[in-house]
Design a protein around this motif. Sequence first.
Motif, mmCIF file in Angstrom:
data_model
loop_
_atom_site.group_PDB
_atom_site.id
_atom_site.type_symbol
_atom_site.label_atom_id
_atom_site.label_comp_id
_atom_site.label_asym_id
_atom_site.label_seq_id
_atom_site.Cartn_x
_atom_site.Cartn_y
_atom_site.Cartn_z
ATOM 1 N N THR A 227 0.866 -1.176 0.000
ATOM 2 C CA THR A 227 0.000 0.000 0.000
ATOM 3 C C THR A 227 0.897 1.218 0.000
ATOM 4 O O THR A 227 1.664 1.441 0.943
ATOM 5 C CB THR A 227 -0.925 0.006 1.218
ATOM 6 N N ALA A 228 0.828 2.011 -1.056
ATOM 7 C CA ALA A 228 1.785 3.091 -1.262
ATOM 8 C C ALA A 228 1.084 4.395 -1.583
ATOM 9 O O ALA A 228 -0.124 4.436 -1.884
ATOM 10 C CB ALA A 228 2.740 2.719 -2.395
ATOM 11 N N ARG A 229 1.880 5.450 -1.520
ATOM 12 C CA ARG A 229 1.443 6.750 -2.024
ATOM 13 C C ARG A 229 2.638 7.303 -2.784
ATOM 14 O O ARG A 229 3.574 7.831 -2.181
ATOM 15 C CB ARG A 229 1.010 7.656 -0.883
ATOM 16 N N GLN A 230 2.651 7.132 -4.092
ATOM 17 C CA GLN A 230 3.842 7.396 -4.874
ATOM 18 C C GLN A 230 4.110 8.899 -5.038
ATOM 19 O O GLN A 230 3.206 9.682 -5.291
ATOM 20 C CB GLN A 230 3.710 6.771 -6.272
ATOM 21 N N GLU A 231 5.397 9.205 -4.914
ATOM 22 C CA GLU A 231 5.848 10.571 -5.156
ATOM 23 C C GLU A 231 6.720 10.585 -6.400
ATOM 24 O O GLU A 231 7.612 9.743 -6.559
ATOM 25 C CB GLU A 231 6.639 11.095 -3.964
ATOM 26 N N ASN A 232 6.473 11.546 -7.260
ATOM 27 C CA ASN A 232 7.290 11.717 -8.460
ATOM 28 C C ASN A 232 8.256 12.870 -8.221
ATOM 29 O O ASN A 232 7.853 14.040 -8.229
ATOM 30 C CB ASN A 232 6.405 12.010 -9.672
ATOM 31 N N PRO A 233 9.540 12.577 -7.982
ATOM 32 C CA PRO A 233 10.490 13.656 -7.684
ATOM 33 C C PRO A 233 10.650 14.629 -8.843
ATOM 34 O O PRO A 233 10.998 15.793 -8.631
ATOM 35 C CB PRO A 233 11.798 12.902 -7.427
ATOM 36 N N SER A 234 10.414 14.172 -10.063
ATOM 37 C CA SER A 234 10.591 15.040 -11.230
ATOM 38 C C SER A 234 9.508 16.112 -11.304
ATOM 39 O O SER A 234 9.782 17.287 -11.581
ATOM 40 C CB SER A 234 10.577 14.203 -12.509
ATOM 41 N N SER A 235 8.256 15.695 -11.045
ATOM 42 C CA SER A 235 7.142 16.640 -11.170
ATOM 43 C C SER A 235 6.649 17.165 -9.824
ATOM 44 O O SER A 235 5.936 18.167 -9.765
ATOM 45 C CB SER A 235 5.973 15.973 -11.888
#
Length: 311
Positions: A227-235
Amino acid sequence: MKKIGYLFFTMFAMTLLLASCSEDDPQAPVVELFAEVDENDSYTVNFTTQSEHASSFSWNFGDGESGSGATISHTYTQSGEYTVTLTASGEGGDVSKTKAVTIVASMEELLTGGAAASNGKTWVMSKTASNSDGAFSFTNTPYLPAPDDVLTQFGIGTEYDNEFTFYHDGSYKIDAKNSNVLASAIHAYVNGTLVGDPIWDLGLAVESYTVPQNATFTMNEGDLTVTARQENPSSGTVSDIEDITFEGVTWIEFSQEAYFGILTYDTKIIIRDITADRMTVSLLVSTLSPEAYPEDFMKPSIMYTLSFDKK
């Protein structure tokens, strides 16, 4: 004439006697040896024979162990090439046959050194990056490739010295050389155990760490759902909470407070590739701000893939 007849009779009698003795002599054993790796255990080999004129069978399995019987199974403790020798015995003597047997190392042996490695197997983070090293989304979208010696480039290269030892019995040891370890910056920040300034661009930091006693690990194969909450470091975008499944993977879970590679909230790692000397793993790391995501900051949000070398 009598002498000739007598000589002929004597030779004929001797021929009959020799023929009779030849028919009564015990015949030497004839044997064939067959070996098949057990379908349920890749370290166990089932041996069978086909033979004539043999009454007993002795085996040398090539690993210092022996056995007897026309059919027999033997379990090896270590991978490798073994020369198996079968000696068949009968009234006509002994006959030996040999066969080469190959035992392929299991994932568990590659990780721990196997049952024969009483001191376990120790891994250290590699300064040489593989093509797959870097930061990724959980769907394997690349964010940041990792160059060689990346920690040193960011001033935290001292943490290459930490050692991680796996044992065949499931026990696990961490040797934090200077009582500090590489950690998720959020983990170190929340716990108040930061050493120096965190590298927020990498989401990493050095954290003081007390090594847990009696740590353990379990190896699993199959599907892993997180169970995740993804972070996009680029955006800079962050996804909603989602269940993400890695299908058909080999993954390891550690006991509480134990970790591998990067100390973070999630205690699971995925083995991407492993040989006798090198291992590449994916780590599920938390990077979310506790102020912005007070309910979710401990959930994994980014995946780091790193390589490790056998010490």
